[in-house]
Design an enzyme around this catalytic site. Sequence first.
Site, PDB file in Angstrom:
ATOM      1  CG  ASP A 142      41.931  32.265  47.570  1.00  9.00           C
ATOM      2  OD1 ASP A 142      42.190  33.143  48.431  1.00  9.00           O
ATOM      3  OD2 ASP A 142      40.959  32.354  46.804  1.00  9.00           O
ATOM      4  CG  ASN A 201      53.957  39.513  47.444  1.00  6.04           C
ATOM      5  OD1 ASN A 201      54.405  40.657  47.412  1.00  6.04           O
ATOM      6  ND2 ASN A 201      53.241  38.998  46.443  1.00  6.04           N
ATOM      7  CE1 TYR A 240      47.489  47.579  50.054  1.00  7.18           C
ATOM      8  CE2 TYR A 240      48.334  49.825  50.282  1.00  7.18           C
ATOM      9  CZ  TYR A 240      48.552  48.479  50.025  1.00  7.18           C
ATOM     10  OH  TYR A 240      49.818  48.031  49.744  1.00  7.18           O
ATOM     11  CE  LYS A 292      49.637  45.748  52.346  1.00 14.00           C
ATOM     12  NZ  LYS A 292      50.072  44.345  52.175  1.00 14.00           N
ATOM     13  CB  THR A 320      52.222  46.133  40.752  1.00 13.79           C
ATOM     14  OG1 THR A 320      51.518  46.800  41.806  1.00 13.79           O
ATOM     15  CG2 THR A 320      53.696  46.004  41.116  1.00 13.79           C
TER      16      THR A 320
HETATM   17  P1  NAP Z   1      49.967  42.841  42.333  1.00 14.61           P
HETATM   18  O1  NAP Z   1      50.843  42.909  41.141  1.00 14.61           O
HETATM   19  O2  NAP Z   1      48.524  43.150  42.197  1.00 14.61           O
HETATM   20  O3  NAP Z   1      50.149  41.403  42.993  1.00 14.61           O
HETATM   21  C1  NAP Z   1      49.346  40.975  44.051  1.00 14.61           C
HETATM   22  C2  NAP Z   1      49.393  39.465  44.100  1.00 14.61           C
HETATM   23  O4  NAP Z   1      48.585  39.021  45.204  1.00 14.61           O
HETATM   24  C3  NAP Z   1      48.835  38.804  42.838  1.00 14.61           C
HETATM   25  O5  NAP Z   1      49.600  37.686  42.522  1.00 14.61           O
HETATM   26  C4  NAP Z   1      47.432  38.411  43.273  1.00 14.61           C
HETATM   27  O6  NAP Z   1      46.894  37.311  42.550  1.00 14.61           O
HETATM   28  C5  NAP Z   1      47.742  37.998  44.701  1.00 14.61           C
HETATM   29  N1  NAP Z   1      46.527  37.834  45.490  1.00 14.61           N
HETATM   30  C6  NAP Z   1      45.494  38.695  45.670  1.00 14.61           C
HETATM   31  N2  NAP Z   1      44.544  38.114  46.423  1.00 14.61           N
HETATM   32  C7  NAP Z   1      44.976  36.861  46.717  1.00 14.61           C
HETATM   33  C8  NAP Z   1      44.459  35.775  47.450  1.00 14.61           C
HETATM   34  N3  NAP Z   1      43.231  35.825  48.035  1.00 14.61           N
HETATM   35  N4  NAP Z   1      45.185  34.649  47.552  1.00 14.61           N
HETATM   36  C9  NAP Z   1      46.393  34.557  46.976  1.00 14.61           C
HETATM   37  N5  NAP Z   1      46.938  35.536  46.230  1.00 14.61           N
HETATM   38  C10 NAP Z   1      46.235  36.677  46.120  1.00 14.61           C
HETATM   39  O7  NAP Z   1      50.487  43.831  43.491  1.00 14.61           O
HETATM   40  P2  NAP Z   1      51.943  44.099  44.090  1.00 14.61           P
HETATM   41  O8  NAP Z   1      52.167  45.555  44.019  1.00 14.61           O
HETATM   42  O9  NAP Z   1      52.938  43.172  43.521  1.00 14.61           O
HETATM   43  O10 NAP Z   1      51.660  43.750  45.627  1.00 14.61           O
HETATM   44  C11 NAP Z   1      52.402  42.787  46.343  1.00 14.61           C
HETATM   45  C12 NAP Z   1      52.434  43.223  47.797  1.00 14.61           C
HETATM   46  O11 NAP Z   1      53.178  44.449  47.896  1.00 14.61           O
HETATM   47  C13 NAP Z   1      51.063  43.507  48.394  1.00 14.61           C
HETATM   48  O12 NAP Z   1      50.996  42.996  49.719  1.00 14.61           O
HETATM   49  C14 NAP Z   1      50.995  45.017  48.408  1.00 14.61           C
HETATM   50  O13 NAP Z   1      50.122  45.514  49.390  1.00 14.61           O
HETATM   51  C15 NAP Z   1      52.443  45.373  48.679  1.00 14.61           C
HETATM   52  N6  NAP Z   1      52.843  46.737  48.322  1.00 14.61           N
HETATM   53  C16 NAP Z   1      52.869  47.120  47.026  1.00 14.61           C
HETATM   54  C17 NAP Z   1      53.262  48.418  46.710  1.00 14.61           C
HETATM   55  C18 NAP Z   1      53.315  48.922  45.288  1.00 14.61           C
HETATM   56  O14 NAP Z   1      53.602  50.127  45.083  1.00 14.61           O
HETATM   57  N7  NAP Z   1      53.044  48.103  44.282  1.00 14.61           N
HETATM   58  C19 NAP Z   1      53.668  49.303  47.728  1.00 14.61           C
HETATM   59  C20 NAP Z   1      53.634  48.871  49.044  1.00 14.61           C
HETATM   60  C21 NAP Z   1      53.212  47.585  49.316  1.00 14.61           C
HETATM   61  P3  NAP Z   1      46.040  37.541  41.174  1.00 14.61           P
HETATM   62  O15 NAP Z   1      47.046  37.741  40.087  1.00 14.61           O
HETATM   63  O16 NAP Z   1      45.266  36.268  41.059  1.00 14.61           O
HETATM   64  O17 NAP Z   1      45.182  38.746  41.398  1.00 14.61           O
END
Ligand code: NAP
Length: 250
Positions: free
Chosen positions: A59, A86, A172, A176, A207
């Site tokens: 975490d 990530n 958010y 970033k 996601t």
């Molecule tokens: P996601 O599916 O919600 O995945 C986020 C992950 O981070 C999940 O595994 C979540 O765990 C974990 N997490 C959250 N808080 C945490 C903590 N305190 N300790 C450890 N793990 C934690 O979102 P995603 O879209 O894949 O996001 C991944 C990265 O990509 C993020 O940094 C996000 O800002 C970035 N991003 C995403 C997008 C997009 O369009 N999706 C665009 C730009 C950037 P749980 O399953 O336990 O919640």
Amino acid sequence: MDDHNRIALVTGANQGVGRQVAKELAANGVTVLVAARDFAKGEAAAKEIGRGAIAFQLDVTDKASISAAAERVRHEFGRLDLLVNNAGISQTTKRTLQENVQANRASTASLDEVRAVWETNVFGVLAVYQAFLPLLRLSSDARIVNVSSGVGSLTSASDPTYEYRHIFGPVYPASKAALNAITLAMCIELENTAIKVNLVSPAFTSTNLNNFEGTESIEDGSREVVRVALLGPDGPSGTFTRWENTTIPW
Ligand code: NAP
């Protein structure tokens, strides 16, 4: 001979972009430490990925959890070659993207929510960096990949003609931007070492982070993160890119 020689740790690897990156790294012969705050979810993801994937509890907001994970890596592997920061959150209350824009106004944003999002997206990354840097220093080919977002680009958001300028706010997007600032500090600290640092934005990917309102598939959306994570020792440091290797202004 074991072909899983490179050791990578991906935070937030139990779902979304992190799980896809872990899956593709494992498919490319990397031993992937599938870090999840909920160990059972990490175990499920590692099982699904299969060969080369090992579940870790981590975490990023919990100092003891970070220290225990780093200690386990030191004990079991003796070093780390690739760290993919990530894990991230966009909000603490479930909202649609449109509602999120409203909740991101500087005048009305919840300070509790700003603190919670920054705790994960900014301070969490710095804490993981500090705990794992000694292990990355023991690698002959180390790389750190920080998963940011194009919405955190201060250069873009300060351009009045930028089409997503209205999205920029303290929760958010600014988290970033702060992550980008912390990443720059890492780049400067490590510029005279062999450790590379890269900043990457996934595409707008469907996601949990955006209530699955993202337009790209997990495979397409994660592709640039995978490409950068797989760069070899001659690959660049200090880049900020999105698919397909397009530079994002910091
Ligand atoms: P996601 O599916 O919600 O995945 C986020 C992950 O981070 C999940 O595994 C979540 O765990 C974990 N997490 C959250 N808080 C945490 C903590 N305190 N300790 C450890 N793990 C934690 O979102 P995603 O879209 O894949 O996001 C991944 C990265 O990509 C993020 O940094 C996000 O800002 C970035 N991003 C995403 C997008 C997009 O369009 N999706 C665009 C730009 C950037 P749980 O399953 O336990 O919640």
